[in-house]
Design an enzyme around this catalytic site. Structure first.
Site, PDB file in Angstrom:
ATOM      1  N   HIS A  66       0.849  -1.198   0.000  1.00 24.71           N
ATOM      2  CA  HIS A  66       0.000   0.000   0.000  1.00 24.71           C
ATOM      3  C   HIS A  66       0.883   1.247   0.000  1.00 24.71           C
ATOM      4  O   HIS A  66       1.108   1.865   1.037  1.00 24.71           O
ATOM      5  CB  HIS A  66      -0.940  -0.052   1.210  1.00 24.71           C
ATOM      6  CG  HIS A  66      -1.824  -1.269   1.183  1.00 24.71           C
ATOM      7  ND1 HIS A  66      -2.988  -1.307   0.457  1.00 24.71           N
ATOM      8  CD2 HIS A  66      -1.681  -2.501   1.733  1.00 24.71           C
ATOM      9  CE1 HIS A  66      -3.553  -2.509   0.581  1.00 24.71           C
ATOM     10  NE2 HIS A  66      -2.765  -3.250   1.349  1.00 24.71           N
ATOM     11  N   ARG A 166     -15.576  -6.950   4.762  1.00 27.39           N
ATOM     12  CA  ARG A 166     -15.381  -5.681   4.054  1.00 27.39           C
ATOM     13  C   ARG A 166     -15.482  -5.848   2.540  1.00 27.39           C
ATOM     14  O   ARG A 166     -15.295  -4.899   1.786  1.00 27.39           O
ATOM     15  CB  ARG A 166     -14.013  -5.092   4.398  1.00 27.39           C
ATOM     16  CG  ARG A 166     -13.865  -4.702   5.854  1.00 27.39           C
ATOM     17  CD  ARG A 166     -12.401  -4.594   6.249  1.00 27.39           C
ATOM     18  NE  ARG A 166     -11.724  -5.891   6.166  1.00 27.39           N
ATOM     19  CZ  ARG A 166     -10.432  -6.072   6.409  1.00 27.39           C
ATOM     20  NH1 ARG A 166      -9.661  -5.066   6.718  1.00 27.39           N
ATOM     21  NH2 ARG A 166      -9.904  -7.285   6.335  1.00 27.39           N
ATOM     22  N   HIS A 198      -7.712 -10.341  -2.365  1.00 25.71           N
ATOM     23  CA  HIS A 198      -7.547 -10.320  -0.906  1.00 25.71           C
ATOM     24  C   HIS A 198      -8.467 -11.401  -0.334  1.00 25.71           C
ATOM     25  O   HIS A 198      -9.675 -11.336  -0.495  1.00 25.71           O
ATOM     26  CB  HIS A 198      -7.932  -8.940  -0.368  1.00 25.71           C
ATOM     27  CG  HIS A 198      -8.257  -8.919   1.098  1.00 25.71           C
ATOM     28  ND1 HIS A 198      -7.387  -8.424   2.046  1.00 25.71           N
ATOM     29  CD2 HIS A 198      -9.362  -9.327   1.774  1.00 25.71           C
ATOM     30  CE1 HIS A 198      -7.947  -8.540   3.246  1.00 25.71           C
ATOM     31  NE2 HIS A 198      -9.137  -9.074   3.113  1.00 25.71           N
ATOM     32  N   ASP A 288       2.686  -6.486   1.845  1.00 23.32           N
ATOM     33  CA  ASP A 288       1.477  -5.792   2.332  1.00 23.32           C
ATOM     34  C   ASP A 288       1.879  -4.557   3.147  1.00 23.32           C
ATOM     35  O   ASP A 288       1.112  -4.078   3.984  1.00 23.32           O
ATOM     36  CB  ASP A 288       0.591  -6.735   3.167  1.00 23.32           C
ATOM     37  CG  ASP A 288      -0.887  -6.332   3.152  1.00 23.32           C
ATOM     38  OD1 ASP A 288      -1.280  -5.508   2.312  1.00 23.32           O
ATOM     39  OD2 ASP A 288      -1.647  -6.838   4.003  1.00 23.32           O
ATOM     40  N   SER A 292      -2.132  -1.242   7.914  1.00 23.31           N
ATOM     41  CA  SER A 292      -2.070  -1.109   9.372  1.00 23.31           C
ATOM     42  C   SER A 292      -2.088  -2.486  10.031  1.00 23.31           C
ATOM     43  O   SER A 292      -2.747  -3.408   9.567  1.00 23.31           O
ATOM     44  CB  SER A 292      -3.259  -0.291   9.878  1.00 23.31           C
ATOM     45  OG  SER A 292      -4.457  -0.940   9.545  1.00 23.31           O
TER      46      SER A 292
HETATM   47 ZN    ZN Z   1      -5.417  -7.405   1.667  1.00 28.49          ZN
END
Ligand code: ZN
Length: 386
Positions: A66, A166, A198, A288, A292
């Site tokens: 990210h 999610r 994911h 990754d 967080s």
């Molecule tokens: Zn992921």
């Protein structure tokens, strides 16, 4: 120009002790001795690096991180910051593929694309996937195929979430349509056009992908499920997926709590997959980083969060060698040659003449980076940058 002399080379295959000549953005030669060439070059044109006691490996290819930050699931203050070039370089990573993640509301594809361009200007190689966790995808042009065909930096789709609260709870048909759009984009542009998936903590794991593949002409290689070491049940599904010809990706960034809850480290997962007969070239690791990672104390109270780092990739290579007992070429393949080939990153992931001068010089004992070169430039030198 640089000449690295008397260095043990893992390309990632073991090539023995040789000299490496770097000129422009490329590796110009790898030979037993380049002494004759060095003496023929004008003085001051070449920096000679003594490689004794160190090893050269390809610059790492991090296929899922990210770069514009992640998180945000604990409210606005839990959004993680954009990654810094220096962090990536110091970790020996010279190629990255950025992804958005959960949040495409406060983060955007335009921003991701701008960060890819910035990292390229700073000296590493960078690409990104188009989209986010949820369908319909947030794209740049409004169409996934167009993004892949027309935007050079975009090489696939993702990360699209399944088995996760999610996710957009996609159906197999929706995933199949998505994969076909990515596939056509890849075919028309000569890119991989894969869909980075994911896989969340849902008990169904990757069964949706198995359904999508069974019910269509889409080859299973079009989907690349990641976070496959989340628990033993998912890892077992990954073994079946890979034995049937699919790719599996494992996440290097973790925290003790995840491991205590059953997460399997990349290095252990690699060992288990090989034991089960999975071909090495099916397996990759990604950091990754930028996402967080929550931290809890022994009473389970939330302490805050840390941000995942690219250094986790080399950590797992070290663990694969020092704890799992795997040889270095095997430990390196999932972070170099395997993702580079899968993603069709030309000239990346392998040390050979004509390839990009993306290479990491590691201390032989500690396997920690001493110098990192990207596209022929020295982008990290231990002691110099810190
Ligand atoms: Zn992921």
């Amino acid at each position: 120009m640089y000449i690295i002399k008397n260095i043990d080379i893992y390309a990632p295959a073991a090539l023995g002790r040789k000299d490496i000549l770097v000129g422009g953005t490329q590796i110009l030669a790898i030979e037993e001795s380049l002494d004759a060439l060095v003496s023929s070059l004008p003085r001051g044109r070449v920096r000679v690096i003594d490689g004794s006691g160190s090893i050269a490996v390809p610059g790492l290819v991090d296929n899922h991180l990210h770069i514009t930050g992640g998180g945000g699931e604990g409210g606005f203050t839990s959004r993680t910051p954009e990654m810094e070039f220096s962090q990536i370089a110091a970790a020996g990573v010279t190629s990255v593929v950025g992804t958005l993640g959960t949040d495409a509301s406060t983060r955007s594809m335009n921003n991701l694309l701008a960060k890819v361009k910035a990292l390229r200007e700073q000296g590493i190689s960078a690409w990104c996937y188009s989209g986010n966790y949820q369908l319909p995808l947030h794209t740049v042009t409004g169409n996934l195929t167009d993004d892949i065909v027309l935007i050079e930096e975009i090489i696939g789709a993702g990360e699209v979430a399944i088995a996760d609260h999610r996710s957009s709870q996609p159906s197999p048909a929706e995933l199949t349509r998505l994969a076909s759009q990515a596939r056509v984009g890849g075919l028309l542009s000569g890119k991989a056009g894969t869909v980075n998936i994911h896989v969340g903590a849902g008990a169904e794991g990757i069964s949706l992908l198995e359904e999508a593949v069974a019910g269509s002409e889409i080859p299973r290689t079009q989907f690349v499920p990641t976070h496959m070491g989340r628990d033993q049940a998912l890892l077992n599904q990954g073994i079946s997926w890979a034995l049937a010809g699919g790719y599996v990706d494992f996440t290097a960034c973790t925290v003790q709590q995840f491991l205590d809850e059953g997460e399997i480290r990349c290095s252990s997962a690699l060992n288990m997959l090989l034991d089960n007969g999975v071909p090495l070239d099916r397996i990759s690791f990604s950091s990754d980083a930028g996402g967080s990672l929550p931290e809890f104390n022994e009473q389970g109270e939330y302490l805050g969060m840390t941000v995942g780092s690219c250094t986790s990739l080399l950590d797992e290579v070290r663990l694969a060698v020092h704890v799992e007992g795997l040889d270095l070429p095997t430990a390196l393949a999932p972070v170099t040659e395997n993702p580079a080939k899968r993603l069709k990153l030309q000239g990346k992931g392998r040390l050979q003449a004509g390839n990009a001068a993306d290479l990491v010089i590691l201390d032989q004992q500690s396997l920690k980076p001493l110098q990192v070169f990207a596209r022929g430039n020295l982008i990290y030198e231990r002691g110099a940058n810190s």
